[in-house]
Design an enzyme around this catalytic site. Structure first.
Site, mmCIF file in Angstrom:
data_model
loop_
_atom_site.group_PDB
_atom_site.id
_atom_site.type_symbol
_atom_site.label_atom_id
_atom_site.label_comp_id
_atom_site.label_asym_id
_atom_site.label_seq_id
_atom_site.Cartn_x
_atom_site.Cartn_y
_atom_site.Cartn_z
ATOM 1 N N GLU A 265 1.306 -2.910 10.264
ATOM 2 C CA GLU A 265 2.647 -4.097 8.877
ATOM 3 C C GLU A 265 3.513 -2.734 8.717
ATOM 4 O O GLU A 265 4.152 -2.071 8.719
ATOM 5 C CB GLU A 265 1.707 -4.393 7.738
ATOM 6 C CG GLU A 265 2.293 -4.253 6.526
ATOM 7 C CD GLU A 265 1.743 -4.176 5.530
ATOM 8 O OE1 GLU A 265 2.128 -3.591 4.146
ATOM 9 O OE2 GLU A 265 0.447 -4.175 5.426
ATOM 10 N N CYS A 302 5.347 -3.438 -0.076
ATOM 11 C CA CYS A 302 5.407 -3.871 0.955
ATOM 12 C C CYS A 302 5.008 -5.444 0.377
ATOM 13 O O CYS A 302 6.057 -5.725 1.214
ATOM 14 C CB CYS A 302 4.113 -4.111 1.846
ATOM 15 S SG CYS A 302 2.370 -3.958 1.216
#
Length: 525
Positions: A265, A302
């Site tokens: 990620e 994020c």
């Protein structure tokens, strides 16, 4: 518990011999004891050898035993009490309630995967029984289950010292799948990592599992990480961090004689689309909610909303004015590390100097080290489309508003976006048809689509997708949060014409695990 500064390789506490890493309290810029000397390629070799030796025994543990192991890890983490909270707070600069909540999420993840393991549906058992009389050719007895890939390397994340770190989602899902795990701790919170690592070690011992099920390594440079990804016994990688870091691991994994998957990620600016009716009817409330999401945790999520897309006009002008006012009143917040603060300063500095971006607001200045001053910028769609740098992630409480002349420009901007973890739509009933027209594009661009909410906050549950097209993640087919994350570390094996005595329990004719199988094309009750 006294922190030792040692790595945990199976049951052995080992002092490294490379340059030491040392946590820095970002609120004071003061170093924290102890120092953590880094490991070497030899330490990686030891950890991977133990993981490989543990694999065949651990992967065939019963569903109940593996679930109990995950629950025991959660119990051991909770038993650390205030010691864990105090250390994580000191190493991250995050407020105590945030760390307490993250500990709760971490333990919830582990217990959720325990429930998933017990249910057994992730084994995806499929049985096509023999048809010896079928013409023109008989059919063999065919049975399929999912098996673990093998030992997994997990890299701790900077922004979640618990929930995406040593016992975080990657570790929990890999252990749930039956994969031993070797962790490379993040250098920002080594003390927190040691505490949690020792908790996992105690769970391994209490559950009488082979020691190689878990190891924890430290390292200040690239040696440990690259050696770990390159080791032939590692069969998959979990990573949360920067695009450059994730791509370096992907490159190393693909350069192996046997390439392996890297579930990284990496980068997302999480666009928010403000549709006209919603913007007109509740623009002030949207501005307040947007800034609250933007500045939460100093923007170090994020899923932070780093981009806003809307049609230009009086309603958007009003939204910008109100959002700017909220930003200007936003207090500065301590960022996770001096390095993250420096990167944030560089990112907002580049936007401030970009002739295509206009500074709309800046938050209150900080009075202590490494404090993030929230920032808001505005650009036009034509400039956003022409300047790729405007799409770059600024990790922190900074966002860019893109003013579009019409629906066609909104479509062009959305088509121009890179892959994202999330895209948010704020709409009212009058906006439904406009939103419907964009949905095919948005589904291609993101892993999670939200309506009338904010992207910060990722629920740990069965339906969650925390992933998306590149560069949000390196593999768009997966999620790193939610129970489907277990699928990253599994592969199918088919057993043809096996005698029942040789079949694994999940595939035996009597179905002793009482699994819901796909039997001869029909799902069993």
């Amino acid at each position: 518990m006294t922190l030792t500064g040692q790595m945990l390789i199976g049951t052995h506490a080992i002092t490294g011999s490379r340059e030491a890493i040392r946590a820095i309290n970002p609120a004071t810029d003061q170093p924290l004891e102890p120092a953590y000397p880094g490991g070497t390629a030899e330490h990686v070799e030891q950890a991977c050898a133990l993981a490989w030796a543990a694999l065949d025994r651990y992967r065939e543990t019963s569903l109940a035993a593996r679930a109990e192991f995950l629950e025991t890890i959660a119990d051991e983490i909770e038993a650390l009490g205030d010691e864990l909270i105090d250390r994580a707070t000191a190493e991250s600069g995050l407020p105590r309630p945030r760390i307490q909540g993250e500990r709760g999420r971490t333990c919830h993840q582990l217990r959720t995967f325990a429930r998933t393991v017990r249910a057994g549906e992730w084994l995806d058992v499929r049985v096509d029984p023999a048809l010896p009389e079928r013409q023109p050719l008989p059919r063999s007895d065919l049975r399929q289950r999912q098996v673990p890939l093998g030992p997994v390397a997990v890299f701790g994340a900077s922004n979640f010292p618990l929930a995406f770190s040593v016992a975080g989602g990657d570790t929990a899902s890999a252990l749930a799948a039956g994969c031993p795990v070797v962790i490379k701790a993040h250098s920002a919170h080594p003390g927190t990592s040691e505490l949690v690592g020792r908790a996992i070690g105690r769970a391994v011992e209490k559950c009488a599992l082979p020691e190689g099920v878990f190891s924890l390594l430290f390292g200040s440079g690239r040696e440990v990480g690259i050696a770990l990804v390159s080791d032939w016994r590692i069969k998959a990688v979990g990573f949360t961090g920067s695009r450059s870091g994730g791509m370096a691991l992907c490159k190393a994994a693909q350069a192996r004689p046997e390439p392996i998957p890297v579930y990284a990620e990496m980068s997302s600016i999480n666009p928010v689309l403000l549709f006209p009716a919603a913007l007109h009817n509740r623009g002030e409330a949207l501005a307040q909610g947007f800034v609250a999401s933007l500045t939460q945790g100093a923007g170090q999520f994020c899923t932070n909303p780093g981009l806003v897309i809307a049609r230009q006009g009086p309603a958007l002008d009003s939204f910008i004015r109100v959002a700017a006012d909220f930003v200007q009143r936003s207090p500065a917040q301590t960022m996770l590390t001096p390095g993250i603060f420096s990167a944030y300063q560089a990112g907002v500095g580049a936007l401030a100097e970009n002739p295509h971006a206009r500074a709309a607001a800046a938050g209150l200045q900080g009075e202590t080290p490494n404090q993030c001053q929230a920032r808001l910028f505005v650009t036009r769609a034509e400039d956003f489309l022409a300047d790729p740098s405007l799409q770059g992630e600024v990790f922190g409480a900074a966002s860019l508003i893109v003013q579009c002349a019409n629906d066609d420009e909104i479509r062009q901007v959305t088509e121009h976006l890179e892959g994202q973890l999330t895209i948010t739509l704020h709409l009212d009933d009058a906006d439904l048809e406009s939103a419907r027209a964009l949905l095919p594009i948005l589904e291609r661009k993101a892993g999670r689509l939200l309506v009338n909410g904010w992207p910060t906050g990722v629920e740990v549950c069965d339906a969650m997708v925390h992933g998306g097209p590149f560069p949000a993640t390196s593999d768009t087919r997966t999620t790193s949060v939610g129970t489907a994350a277990i699928l990253r570390f599994l592969r199918p094996v088919c057993y043809q014409d096996f005698p029942d005595t040789l079949l694994p329990a999940a595939l035996k004719h009597s179905n002793p695990l009482l699994l819901r199988r796909l039997f001869d094309g029909q799902r069993e009750a």
